[in-house]
Structures are given as structure tokens and as C-alpha cells.
Scaffold this motif. Structure first.
Motif, PDB file in Angstrom:
ATOM      1  N   THR A  81     -16.163  -6.407  -8.701  1.00 20.27           N
ATOM      2  CA  THR A  81     -16.332  -6.490 -10.156  1.00 20.27           C
ATOM      3  C   THR A  81     -15.799  -5.229 -10.813  1.00 20.27           C
ATOM      4  O   THR A  81     -15.064  -5.298 -11.807  1.00 20.27           O
ATOM      5  N   HIS A 106      -7.889 -14.234  -8.412  1.00 22.93           N
ATOM      6  CA  HIS A 106      -9.036 -13.619  -9.078  1.00 22.93           C
ATOM      7  C   HIS A 106     -10.295 -14.450  -8.830  1.00 22.93           C
ATOM      8  O   HIS A 106     -11.335 -13.915  -8.440  1.00 22.93           O
ATOM      9  N   VAL A 107     -10.214 -15.746  -9.061  1.00 20.31           N
ATOM     10  CA  VAL A 107     -11.379 -16.622  -8.918  1.00 20.31           C
ATOM     11  C   VAL A 107     -11.823 -16.731  -7.455  1.00 20.31           C
ATOM     12  O   VAL A 107     -13.022 -16.785  -7.172  1.00 20.31           O
ATOM     13  N   HIS A 110     -13.539 -13.396  -6.965  1.00 18.36           N
ATOM     14  CA  HIS A 110     -14.614 -13.055  -7.895  1.00 18.36           C
ATOM     15  C   HIS A 110     -14.955 -14.250  -8.761  1.00 18.36           C
ATOM     16  O   HIS A 110     -14.285 -14.521  -9.764  1.00 18.36           O
ATOM     17  N   ASN A 111     -15.985 -14.948  -8.388  1.00 18.57           N
ATOM     18  CA  ASN A 111     -16.511 -16.065  -9.173  1.00 18.57           C
ATOM     19  C   ASN A 111     -18.033 -15.904  -9.178  1.00 18.57           C
ATOM     20  O   ASN A 111     -18.760 -16.718  -8.641  1.00 18.57           O
ATOM     21  N   TRP A 158     -21.602 -15.001 -11.363  1.00 17.69           N
ATOM     22  CA  TRP A 158     -22.145 -15.216 -12.697  1.00 17.69           C
ATOM     23  C   TRP A 158     -23.558 -14.643 -12.840  1.00 17.69           C
ATOM     24  O   TRP A 158     -24.400 -15.219 -13.516  1.00 17.69           O
ATOM     25  N   GLN A 204     -20.185  -9.102 -14.442  1.00 15.20           N
ATOM     26  CA  GLN A 204     -19.676 -10.121 -13.527  1.00 15.20           C
ATOM     27  C   GLN A 204     -19.257 -11.384 -14.278  1.00 15.20           C
ATOM     28  O   GLN A 204     -18.243 -12.002 -13.959  1.00 15.20           O
ATOM     29  N   SER A 252     -15.494 -12.798 -14.443  1.00 14.28           N
ATOM     30  CA  SER A 252     -15.253 -14.175 -13.997  1.00 14.28           C
ATOM     31  C   SER A 252     -14.576 -15.001 -15.090  1.00 14.28           C
ATOM     32  O   SER A 252     -13.667 -15.793 -14.805  1.00 14.28           O
ATOM     33  N   TRP A 294     -11.008 -17.091 -14.775  1.00 10.01           N
ATOM     34  CA  TRP A 294     -10.880 -18.517 -15.080  1.00 10.01           C
ATOM     35  C   TRP A 294      -9.943 -18.741 -16.254  1.00 10.01           C
ATOM     36  O   TRP A 294      -9.159 -19.703 -16.269  1.00 10.01           O
TER      37      TRP A 294
END
Length: 127
Positions: free
Chosen positions: A4, A57-58, A61-62, A64, A69, A73, A77
């Protein structure tokens, strides 16, 4: 390094610089966007690069859980969706961009980028 934090360090200054550019050189950014439709290859390449970066990226790092964060995210997206839109429906993206310019919504987009880029930069470098 936390992913992050890394992505905030990467995206924050870039988004912030573009946001400042939108306000300092608004006509230039509108011209750059308007000229994209004249070069179909540039639109395709932009879409491919943006979608690839968004997928990467997703994939990494996904998350929530916390506000940083969530913001990171959303950036991933958004990049993925924008890239896909440029590949799949470039004419609709162009029409939407023209509508935004006609409705004078560019400063609102610049403000949103200023907030997101400023927040990510602050979080990544100063918090």
C-alpha cells in the motif's frame, strides 16, 4: 515495504502532478485528450498499458480495510477499467470526454485528482 505504501508513493505524486497540470495548463490537457482520437494507435497503446498496469495493480493490491488501502485499490481498479474502456469502446470514451469538456466538468476531475493525489502523497511521504 508494505505494498500500500509503495503504490501510494508511486501513484500519489503522479496523480498530484497531473491534477496541478489540469489547473495550470487546462487548455493543454484538453488538447492532448482531444488529439488522442486522431491517433488510433495511441489510443490502443494507452489502453493496453493502462489495462496491464491496472491488472498488475489489482493482482498485488486489492485490499479494502483502511482508508489508504481503499484509495489505492480504487486507483488500481480505475486504471484497469479506464484501460479496458479505451480498448473496447474508444468512441464512447471520446464522446464522454467531449461531454465532460462541454459541460465544463474538467475542473471537478482535476479537483478529485488533487484530493486523491494529495492524500496519497501525504500518506506515503509525510504521515
Amino acid at each position: 515495504m508494505d505494498i500500500t505504501m509503495f503504490l501510494a508513493q508511486l501513484w500519489g505524486p503522479v496523480i498530484l502532478a497531473v491534477a496541478i497540470g489540469v489547473f495550470v495548463s487546462k487548455a493543454h490537457y484538453i488538447r492532448v485528450y482531444r488529439d488522442l482520437d486522431k491517433n488510433s494507435l495511441a489510443v490502443l497503446v494507452f489502453g493496453m498499458v493502462a489495462m496491464t498496469a491496472g491488472i498488475a495493480h489489482v493482482l498485488y493490491h486489492n485490499v479494502w480495510d483502511t482508508l489508504p488501502q481503499i484509495v489505492v485499490s480504487i486507483v488500481g481498479w480505475g486504471l484497469l477499467i479506464k484501460g479496458a474502456a479505451f480498448i473496447v469502446a474508444p468512441q464512447q470514451v471520446d464522446k464522454a470526454g467531449n461531454a465532460w469538456a462541454k459541460l465544463k466538468l474538467i475542473p471537478y476531475a482535476g479537483t478529485a485528482m488533487l484530493v486523491i493525489g494529495g492524500y496519497l502523497t501525504w500518506f506515503a511521504y509525510f504521515a
